[in-house]
Design an enzyme around this catalytic site. Structure first.
Site, short mmCIF file in Angstrom:
data_model
loop_
_atom_site.label_atom_id
_atom_site.label_comp_id
_atom_site.label_asym_id
_atom_site.label_seq_id
_atom_site.Cartn_x
_atom_site.Cartn_y
_atom_site.Cartn_z
N ASN A 93 13.67 -13.31 79.28
CA ASN A 93 12.75 -12.61 80.19
C ASN A 93 12.54 -11.19 79.69
OD1 ASN A 93 12.11 -14.43 82.23
ND2 ASN A 93 14.01 -14.03 83.34
N ALA A 118 15.57 -24.53 86.09
CA ALA A 118 16.84 -25.21 85.79
C ALA A 118 18.00 -24.35 86.27
CB ALA A 118 16.96 -25.46 84.29
N LYS A 157 4.71 -12.11 82.96
CA LYS A 157 5.92 -12.62 83.62
C LYS A 157 6.82 -11.45 84.01
CE LYS A 157 9.37 -16.14 83.67
NZ LYS A 157 10.37 -16.88 82.91
N ASN A 195 8.51 -10.59 87.59
CA ASN A 195 9.97 -10.41 87.68
C ASN A 195 10.33 -9.02 88.22
OD1 ASN A 195 10.62 -12.40 84.74
ND2 ASN A 195 10.90 -12.96 86.85
N SER A 214 16.87 -15.05 89.74
CA SER A 214 17.92 -14.99 88.72
C SER A 214 18.75 -13.69 88.84
CB SER A 214 17.30 -15.10 87.33
OG SER A 214 16.26 -14.16 87.19
N GLU A 258 19.34 -8.38 84.22
CA GLU A 258 18.33 -8.13 83.17
C GLU A 258 17.51 -6.88 83.50
OE1 GLU A 258 17.30 -12.13 80.96
OE2 GLU A 258 16.52 -12.15 82.99
O1 KPL Z 1 11.47 -15.95 87.49
C1 KPL Z 1 11.98 -15.69 88.54
C2 KPL Z 1 13.42 -15.34 88.52
O2 KPL Z 1 14.14 -15.69 89.44
O3 KPL Z 1 13.84 -14.76 87.53
C3 KPL Z 1 11.15 -15.65 89.80
C4 KPL Z 1 9.71 -15.91 89.43
C5 KPL Z 1 11.28 -14.33 90.46
C6 KPL Z 1 11.50 -16.77 90.74
O4 KPL Z 1 12.67 -16.61 91.41
#
Ligand code: KPL
Length: 309
Positions: free
Chosen positions: A101, A126, A182, A186, A257, A269
């Site tokens: 990410n 996952a 993305k 996030n 996450s 992260e």
């Molecule tokens: O990608 C995600 C993450 O949890 O890192 C989102 C899009 C926020 C979904 O929970």
């Protein structure tokens, strides 16, 4: 085709399960995991599979032939040390595939690694269930490309191999834009839910929602300065806001996450997600107090947790 997968987290194990029936796959971790691993499919089927699992130290002793691809599936901040741990056993021309990410490790390794560096961004869902299980919670889409658009054929070869294995993938020439898009989502969702200890859908409560909108306002200006288009045609700030709320609604029940990292006492992260935005805001002389406040609060939270452990 030989794939090494460095980092046996959820995406790493999912890749290993899907590729193993079609290719020669080795999963590499810091420590050994049970070789008998189970994948639960989105349809709820449990598939047991014997995976080849090793450690970086064992690779140094075994000196196996080099792979066609090294997939790095660690968290962003550990990607470089992970690569360092196997750099002595692969030629520096080996293609890397970065699954992180944010936008931290991708430009750094594109610059530093002599061989091709592909970046992947995925919406596959996952999660791990202990030492020997991964659940493929939801199917998504994976996009693959390189930041300088020099390795289109390689990205195409990999996208075809992954799609054939059941991970729907497309080679693209705009991976930088997709990684930043993305990152925007996030950054708008993850720090707030991690700090508040809430599921994504709870961001819809009025006080949290106002904060999300304030963060999105800063992000929209940064994206404009970076030349990153929003994923739809609406007026820019509105388009980013609509997209963030769409993801919140689609993932309302998810624990993001970053919240999972906080709960498990792992480093987050933060640096890979908020870092590039803060750096860009400073470079373009834009306001960033909402993003800076999130960054600071997360830094304190992580430091407090580290001092307790
Ligand atoms: O990608 C995600 C993450 O949890 O890192 C989102 C899009 C926020 C979904 O929970």
């Amino acid at each position: 085709m030989t794939h090494w997968i460095l980092g046996p987290g959820a995406i790493g194990r999912l890749l290993a399960h899907l590729l193993a029936p079609h290719a020669d796959v080795t999963l590499i971790g810091r420590r050994l995991l049970p070789v008998q691993q189970t994948l639960t499919t989105p349809e709820g089927e449990r598939l047991a599979q014997h995976l080849s699992i090793t450690t970086a130290a064992a690779l140094h002793a075994d000196k196996p032939p080099p792979p066609a691809f090294v997939h790095i599936t660690t968290k962003a901040m550990t990607a470089e040390p992970a690569l360092e741990s196997i750099a002595g056993v692969i030629p520096s021309t080996t293609p890397l595939v970065l699954w992180q990410n944010g936008f931290y490790v991708q430009p750094r390794l594109t610059h530093a690694w002599p061989g091709p560096v592909l970046c992947a961004t995925t919406t596959e869902g996952a999660y791990l269930t202990g030492e020997d299980g991964v659940v493929h919670a939801g199917r998504g889409q994976t996009f693959i490309g390189d930041l300088n658009n020099q390795h289109g054929t390689l990205a195409q070869t990999l996208a075809e191999a992954l799609s054939h294995a059941g991970l729907s993938s497309t080679a693209v020439s705009d991976i930088r834009q997709r990684l930043w898009q993305k990152l925007a989502v996030n950054a708008a969702i993850n720090p707030l839910v991690a700090l508040q200890g809430i599921r994504n859908g709870e961001l819809r409560q009025a006080d949290h929602a106002a904060r999300v909108d304030a963060v999105v306002k800063e992000i929209a200006r940064i994206m404009h300065a970076e030349g990153i288009a929003p994923p739809s045609n609406a007026r820019e700030e509105q388009a980013w806001r609509d997209w963030v709320w769409q993801v919140v609604n689609n993932t309302a029940n998810n624990k993001a996450s970053m919240l999972q990292d906080i709960e498990a006492n792992r480093p987050t992260e933060r640096g890979a997600i908020l870092g590039p935005l803060l750096e860009s805001a400073k470079r373009h002389r834009l306001t960033y107090q909402e993003l800076a406040a999130l960054d600071q609060a997360l830094t304190h939270k992580e430091a407090a947790q580290a001092s307790l452990s």
